[in-house]
Design an enzyme around this catalytic site. Structure first.
Site, PDB file in Angstrom:
ATOM      1  N   LYS A 103       2.036  -3.353   7.060  1.00  0.00           N
ATOM      2  CA  LYS A 103       2.133  -3.636   5.626  1.00  0.00           C
ATOM      3  C   LYS A 103       3.578  -3.523   5.140  1.00  0.00           C
ATOM      4  CE  LYS A 103      -2.027  -4.536   3.961  1.00  0.00           C
ATOM      5  NZ  LYS A 103      -2.341  -5.602   3.013  1.00  0.00           N
ATOM      6  N   THR A 121       0.804  -1.221   0.000  1.00  0.00           N
ATOM      7  CA  THR A 121       0.000   0.000   0.000  1.00  0.00           C
ATOM      8  C   THR A 121       0.840   1.275   0.000  1.00  0.00           C
ATOM      9  OG1 THR A 121      -1.412   1.358   1.456  1.00  0.00           O
ATOM     10  CG2 THR A 121      -0.187  -0.398   2.511  1.00  0.00           C
ATOM     11  N   TYR A 145      -1.210   0.223  10.790  1.00  0.00           N
ATOM     12  CA  TYR A 145      -1.535  -0.425   9.516  1.00  0.00           C
ATOM     13  C   TYR A 145      -0.365  -0.294   8.532  1.00  0.00           C
ATOM     14  CZ  TYR A 145      -3.514  -0.966   4.827  1.00  0.00           C
ATOM     15  OH  TYR A 145      -3.730  -1.351   3.521  1.00  0.00           O
TER      16      TYR A 145
HETATM   17  P1  NAP Z   1     -11.330  -4.852   2.327  1.00  0.00           P
HETATM   18  O1  NAP Z   1     -12.519  -4.567   1.475  1.00  0.00           O
HETATM   19  O2  NAP Z   1     -11.275  -4.317   3.709  1.00  0.00           O
HETATM   20  O3  NAP Z   1     -11.170  -6.453   2.379  1.00  0.00           O
HETATM   21  C1  NAP Z   1     -10.303  -7.053   3.291  1.00  0.00           C
HETATM   22  C2  NAP Z   1     -10.478  -8.560   3.192  1.00  0.00           C
HETATM   23  O4  NAP Z   1      -9.591  -9.180   4.145  1.00  0.00           O
HETATM   24  C3  NAP Z   1     -11.888  -9.056   3.546  1.00  0.00           C
HETATM   25  O5  NAP Z   1     -12.201 -10.153   2.716  1.00  0.00           O
HETATM   26  C4  NAP Z   1     -11.725  -9.523   4.981  1.00  0.00           C
HETATM   27  O6  NAP Z   1     -12.654 -10.500   5.367  1.00  0.00           O
HETATM   28  C5  NAP Z   1     -10.332 -10.114   4.902  1.00  0.00           C
HETATM   29  N1  NAP Z   1      -9.704 -10.287   6.211  1.00  0.00           N
HETATM   30  C6  NAP Z   1      -9.625  -9.406   7.232  1.00  0.00           C
HETATM   31  N2  NAP Z   1      -8.998  -9.931   8.287  1.00  0.00           N
HETATM   32  C7  NAP Z   1      -8.684 -11.205   7.942  1.00  0.00           C
HETATM   33  C8  NAP Z   1      -8.043 -12.281   8.611  1.00  0.00           C
HETATM   34  N3  NAP Z   1      -7.607 -12.164   9.870  1.00  0.00           N
HETATM   35  N4  NAP Z   1      -7.888 -13.447   7.952  1.00  0.00           N
HETATM   36  C9  NAP Z   1      -8.335 -13.588   6.679  1.00  0.00           C
HETATM   37  N5  NAP Z   1      -8.956 -12.616   5.989  1.00  0.00           N
HETATM   38  C10 NAP Z   1      -9.122 -11.425   6.619  1.00  0.00           C
HETATM   39  O7  NAP Z   1      -9.983  -4.388   1.605  1.00  0.00           O
HETATM   40  P2  NAP Z   1      -9.721  -4.040   0.053  1.00  0.00           P
HETATM   41  O8  NAP Z   1      -9.983  -2.583  -0.148  1.00  0.00           O
HETATM   42  O9  NAP Z   1     -10.389  -5.040  -0.793  1.00  0.00           O
HETATM   43  O10 NAP Z   1      -8.138  -4.204  -0.014  1.00  0.00           O
HETATM   44  C11 NAP Z   1      -7.559  -5.468  -0.363  1.00  0.00           C
HETATM   45  C12 NAP Z   1      -6.126  -5.494   0.127  1.00  0.00           C
HETATM   46  O11 NAP Z   1      -5.397  -4.450  -0.491  1.00  0.00           O
HETATM   47  C13 NAP Z   1      -5.954  -5.275   1.630  1.00  0.00           C
HETATM   48  O12 NAP Z   1      -4.846  -6.050   2.040  1.00  0.00           O
HETATM   49  C14 NAP Z   1      -5.615  -3.795   1.748  1.00  0.00           C
HETATM   50  O13 NAP Z   1      -4.870  -3.556   2.918  1.00  0.00           O
HETATM   51  C15 NAP Z   1      -4.802  -3.592   0.483  1.00  0.00           C
HETATM   52  N6  NAP Z   1      -4.852  -2.262  -0.123  1.00  0.00           N
HETATM   53  C16 NAP Z   1      -6.035  -1.664  -0.397  1.00  0.00           C
HETATM   54  C17 NAP Z   1      -6.066  -0.434  -1.018  1.00  0.00           C
HETATM   55  C18 NAP Z   1      -7.366   0.242  -1.365  1.00  0.00           C
HETATM   56  O14 NAP Z   1      -7.339   1.457  -1.626  1.00  0.00           O
HETATM   57  N7  NAP Z   1      -8.478  -0.467  -1.423  1.00  0.00           N
HETATM   58  C19 NAP Z   1      -4.861   0.203  -1.369  1.00  0.00           C
HETATM   59  C20 NAP Z   1      -3.655  -0.453  -1.084  1.00  0.00           C
HETATM   60  C21 NAP Z   1      -3.660  -1.694  -0.477  1.00  0.00           C
HETATM   61  P3  NAP Z   1     -14.135 -10.086   5.913  1.00  0.00           P
HETATM   62  O15 NAP Z   1     -14.938  -9.792   4.665  1.00  0.00           O
HETATM   63  O16 NAP Z   1     -14.552 -11.303   6.640  1.00  0.00           O
HETATM   64  O17 NAP Z   1     -13.957  -8.862   6.770  1.00  0.00           O
HETATM   65  O1  G4F Z   2     -10.732   6.451   3.011  1.00  0.00           O
HETATM   66  P1  G4F Z   2      -9.682   6.402   4.050  1.00  0.00           P
HETATM   67  O2  G4F Z   2     -10.033   5.775   5.345  1.00  0.00           O
HETATM   68  O3  G4F Z   2      -8.437   5.717   3.354  1.00  0.00           O
HETATM   69  P2  G4F Z   2      -6.877   5.674   3.716  1.00  0.00           P
HETATM   70  O4  G4F Z   2      -6.633   5.997   5.139  1.00  0.00           O
HETATM   71  O5  G4F Z   2      -6.177   6.515   2.706  1.00  0.00           O
HETATM   72  O6  G4F Z   2      -6.537   4.134   3.502  1.00  0.00           O
HETATM   73  C1  G4F Z   2      -7.010   3.432   2.346  1.00  0.00           C
HETATM   74  O7  G4F Z   2      -6.062   3.539   1.325  1.00  0.00           O
HETATM   75  C2  G4F Z   2      -4.796   2.910   1.609  1.00  0.00           C
HETATM   76  C3  G4F Z   2      -3.902   3.148   0.388  1.00  0.00           C
HETATM   77  O8  G4F Z   2      -3.247   4.386   0.524  1.00  0.00           O
HETATM   78  C4  G4F Z   2      -5.031   1.449   1.862  1.00  0.00           C
HETATM   79  F1  G4F Z   2      -3.842   0.809   2.076  1.00  0.00           F
HETATM   80  C5  G4F Z   2      -5.943   1.273   3.065  1.00  0.00           C
HETATM   81  O9  G4F Z   2      -6.203  -0.123   3.254  1.00  0.00           O
HETATM   82  C6  G4F Z   2      -7.263   1.979   2.768  1.00  0.00           C
HETATM   83  O10 G4F Z   2      -7.887   1.308   1.704  1.00  0.00           O
HETATM   84  O11 G4F Z   2      -9.164   7.882   4.374  1.00  0.00           O
HETATM   85  C7  G4F Z   2      -8.712   8.741   3.347  1.00  0.00           C
HETATM   86  C8  G4F Z   2      -8.499  10.142   3.927  1.00  0.00           C
HETATM   87  C9  G4F Z   2      -7.636  10.148   5.195  1.00  0.00           C
HETATM   88  O12 G4F Z   2      -6.717  11.202   5.110  1.00  0.00           O
HETATM   89  C10 G4F Z   2      -8.624  10.429   6.315  1.00  0.00           C
HETATM   90  O13 G4F Z   2      -8.062  11.111   7.427  1.00  0.00           O
HETATM   91  O14 G4F Z   2      -9.762  10.666   4.305  1.00  0.00           O
HETATM   92  C11 G4F Z   2      -9.628  11.273   5.578  1.00  0.00           C
HETATM   93  N1  G4F Z   2     -10.961  11.312   6.212  1.00  0.00           N
HETATM   94  C12 G4F Z   2     -11.620  12.450   6.541  1.00  0.00           C
HETATM   95  N2  G4F Z   2     -12.781  12.136   7.137  1.00  0.00           N
HETATM   96  C13 G4F Z   2     -11.696  10.255   6.591  1.00  0.00           C
HETATM   97  C14 G4F Z   2     -12.846  10.773   7.177  1.00  0.00           C
HETATM   98  N3  G4F Z   2     -11.484   8.922   6.467  1.00  0.00           N
HETATM   99  C15 G4F Z   2     -12.450   8.084   6.936  1.00  0.00           C
HETATM  100  N4  G4F Z   2     -12.275   6.738   6.792  1.00  0.00           N
HETATM  101  N5  G4F Z   2     -13.596   8.553   7.530  1.00  0.00           N
HETATM  102  C16 G4F Z   2     -13.836   9.890   7.684  1.00  0.00           C
HETATM  103  O15 G4F Z   2     -14.858  10.292   8.229  1.00  0.00           O
END
Ligand code: NAP
Ligand code: G4F
Length: 325
Positions: free
Chosen positions: A152, A125, A148
Site C-alpha cells: 500500500k 491505509t 500488505y
Molecule cells: P474488502 O471488504 O476486503 O474489499 C476488497 C475489495 O477488493 C473486494 O471487492 C474484492 O473483491 C476486491 N479485490 C480483491 N482483489 C482484487 C483484484 N485482484 N482485482 C480486483 N478487485 C480485487 O476491503 P474494504 O474494507 O472494503 O477496504 C477497501 C479498500 O480500503 C481496500 O483497498 C483496503 O485495503 C483499504 N483500506 C481499508 C481499511 C478498513 O479499515 N476497512 C482501512 C484502510 C484502507 P472480492 O469481493 O471479489 O473479494
Molecule cells: O481486524 P484486523 O485484521 O485489522 P488490521 O490488521 O488492523 O487491518 C485492517 O485495517 C487496516 C487499516 O489500519 C486496513 F488497511 C486493512 O485492510 C484492514 O482493514 O486486526 C486488528 C488487530 C490486529 O492487531 C490483530 O493482530 O486485531 C488483532 N487480532 C487479534 N486477534 C486479530 C485477531 N485480527 C484478526 N483478523 N483475527 C483475529 O483473530
C-alpha cells in the site's frame, strides 16, 4: 451526470460508496472479479438500479483495466480493490504486491494512457505507519510492518508520483480502521460481534483470537466513504488522514461487544497464537484535523458504539438464519 469507476465495489467500502454515489445521481461502474460463485451479496440490493453497471476485470490484469477505462471514460476513479487482509498478506506476499501495488500502477497508467481528465482516489491505509507511534497524521513517518502495508505504501507513492509528474488529480486517503455490519468476517471486530451473536444463541460457546493488546482507531465505514468522495471534490489534490482520534485495544472491543449481550468476554475468548502476525502493528490512532479543517469531515461514530451496532446486526442475522431453519 457524473460517471465513477469503482474497483473493489463488492467489498465493504465499495458497497457503501456505490450507494452513496447512486444517491447523488452518479452513473456507477464497478469492476468485479470472476469467481465460480457470484460474490455480490453486499451490492445485491442495488442490482436493479439502471445507473449501476458491473464489468469483469482484475487489478492483476492490465488489459482489462485499459479497456475498462477507455470504455467508461470516468470522471472519478475510486481504487478500493485490494487484497486487504494483513495476516493473509504474509501468506500471499507476491499476489498482495501484484494486486495492491502494481495493480494501482496499472490503473493509473491506463488513465494516463487514455489522456483522461479524471480524478483518482487511492485507498491508502494507516498500516503504512506501522511502527511509528501515535498519533499519526499526514506528516508522520511511514514504517510498514507487513507485505500488505508495504504494498500500500508503494501504491501511495505511485499516486503521489502521477500527481507530481503528470498533474493528475490523484488523492491518497490514509484511512484508519473502519468497520460495519458489512465488514469481512475474518477481521477482528466482525469476528468478535459475529461470535457474540452465535454464543448468545447457543450455537457455540467461544471464539479464538490472537493479540488482544493491539490498539486500533475504529470508525464507521459509511462515514469514511463520504470522506473519500469529499477528497475528490476538493479544489486541489492532496493526501488526508481519516480517523476518529480515539484508540482502543482489541480487549476493550471484546469487553464492549460481549457486555452488550450481558456476557463476560473472559468466559468465551480463548487465545490462539495462529491468529498472531509475524510482525504486529502495536498502536494506530489517527489525527484527522486536516480533513476536518479542509473537508469539513469528522468521524461521528466511535469504537464502542460500533461494537454494539455490529452485535445488533449480527443478532438479526442469526435470528433470520434460525427462523429460516
Ligand atoms: P474488502 O471488504 O476486503 O474489499 C476488497 C475489495 O477488493 C473486494 O471487492 C474484492 O473483491 C476486491 N479485490 C480483491 N482483489 C482484487 C483484484 N485482484 N482485482 C480486483 N478487485 C480485487 O476491503 P474494504 O474494507 O472494503 O477496504 C477497501 C479498500 O480500503 C481496500 O483497498 C483496503 O485495503 C483499504 N483500506 C481499508 C481499511 C478498513 O479499515 N476497512 C482501512 C484502510 C484502507 P472480492 O469481493 O471479489 O473479494
Ligand atoms: O481486524 P484486523 O485484521 O485489522 P488490521 O490488521 O488492523 O487491518 C485492517 O485495517 C487496516 C487499516 O489500519 C486496513 F488497511 C486493512 O485492510 C484492514 O482493514 O486486526 C486488528 C488487530 C490486529 O492487531 C490483530 O493482530 O486485531 C488483532 N487480532 C487479534 N486477534 C486479530 C485477531 N485480527 C484478526 N483478523 N483475527 C483475529 O483473530
Amino acid at each position: 451526470m457524473k460517471r465513477a469507476l469503482v474497483t473493489g465495489i463488492t467489498g465493504q467500502d465499495g458497497s457503501y460508496l456505490a450507494e452513496f454515489l447512486l444517491e447523488r445521481d452518479y452513473e456507477v461502474h464497478g469492476l468485479v472479479r470472476r469467481s465460480s460463485l457470484l460474490n455480490r451479496s453486499r451490492i445485491d440490493h442495488l442490482h436493479d438500479n439502471p445507473r449501476l453497471h458491473l464489468h469483469y476485470g482484475d487489478l492483476t490484469d492490465g488489459v482489462s483495466l485499459v479497456n475498462l477505462v477507455r470504455m467508461v471514460e470516468p470522471q472519478e476513479v475510486y481504487n478500493l480493490g485490494a487484497m486487504s487482509h494483513v495476516k493473509v498478506s504474509f501468506e500471499m506476499p507476491d499476489y498482495t504486491a501484484s494486486t495492491n501495488a502494481i495493480g494501482t500502477l496499472r490503473l493509473l497508467e491506463a488513465i494516463h494512457a487514455a489522456r483522461l481528465e479524471c480524478r483518482f482516489y487511492q485507498a491508502s491505509t494507516s498500516e503504512m505507519f506501522g511502527s511509528t507511534p501515535p498519533p499519526q497524521n499526514e506528516e508522520s513517518k511511514f514504517h510498514p510492518r507487513s507485505p500488505y502495508g508495504a504494498s500500500k505504501l508503494q501504491a501511495h507513492w505511485v499516486t503521489v508520483n502521477y500527481r507530481e509528474a503528470y498533474g493528475l488529480f490523484g488523492v491518497s486517503g490514509i484511512l484508519f480502521n473502519h468497520e460495519s455490519p458489512r465488514r469481512g468476517e475474518n477481521f477482528v471486530t466482525r469476528k468478535i460481534t459475529k461470535a457474540v451473536a452465535a454464543i448468545e444463541a447457543g450455537l457455540t460457546d467461544h471464539v479464538e483470537l490472537g493479540n488482544l493488546e493491539a490498539v486500533r482507531d475504529w470508525g464507521y465505514a459509511p462515514e469514511y466513504v463520504e470522506g473519500m468522495w469529499r477528497m475528490l471534490q476538493a479544489d486541489e489534490p492532496t493526501d488526508y488522514v481519516l480517523a476518529t482520534g480515539v484508540g482502543h485495544t482489541v480487549r476493550d472491543f471484546c469487553e464492549a461487544a460481549f457486555a452488550h449481550a450481558g456476557l463476560d468476554w473472559r468466559d468465551h475468548v480463548k487465545h490462539n497464537e495462529s491468529f498472531e502476525r509475524p510482525a504486529e502493528v502495536d498502536a494506530l490512532i489517527g489525527d484527522a484535523s486536516k480533513a476536518e479543517a479542509e473537508l469539513g469531515w469528522k468521524a461521528g461514530t466511535h469504537a464502542l458504539d460500533l461494537a454494539r451496532l455490529m452485535v445488533d446486526a449480527d443478532r438479526e442475522d442469526v435470528a433470520r438464519l434460525l427462523g429460516e431453519g
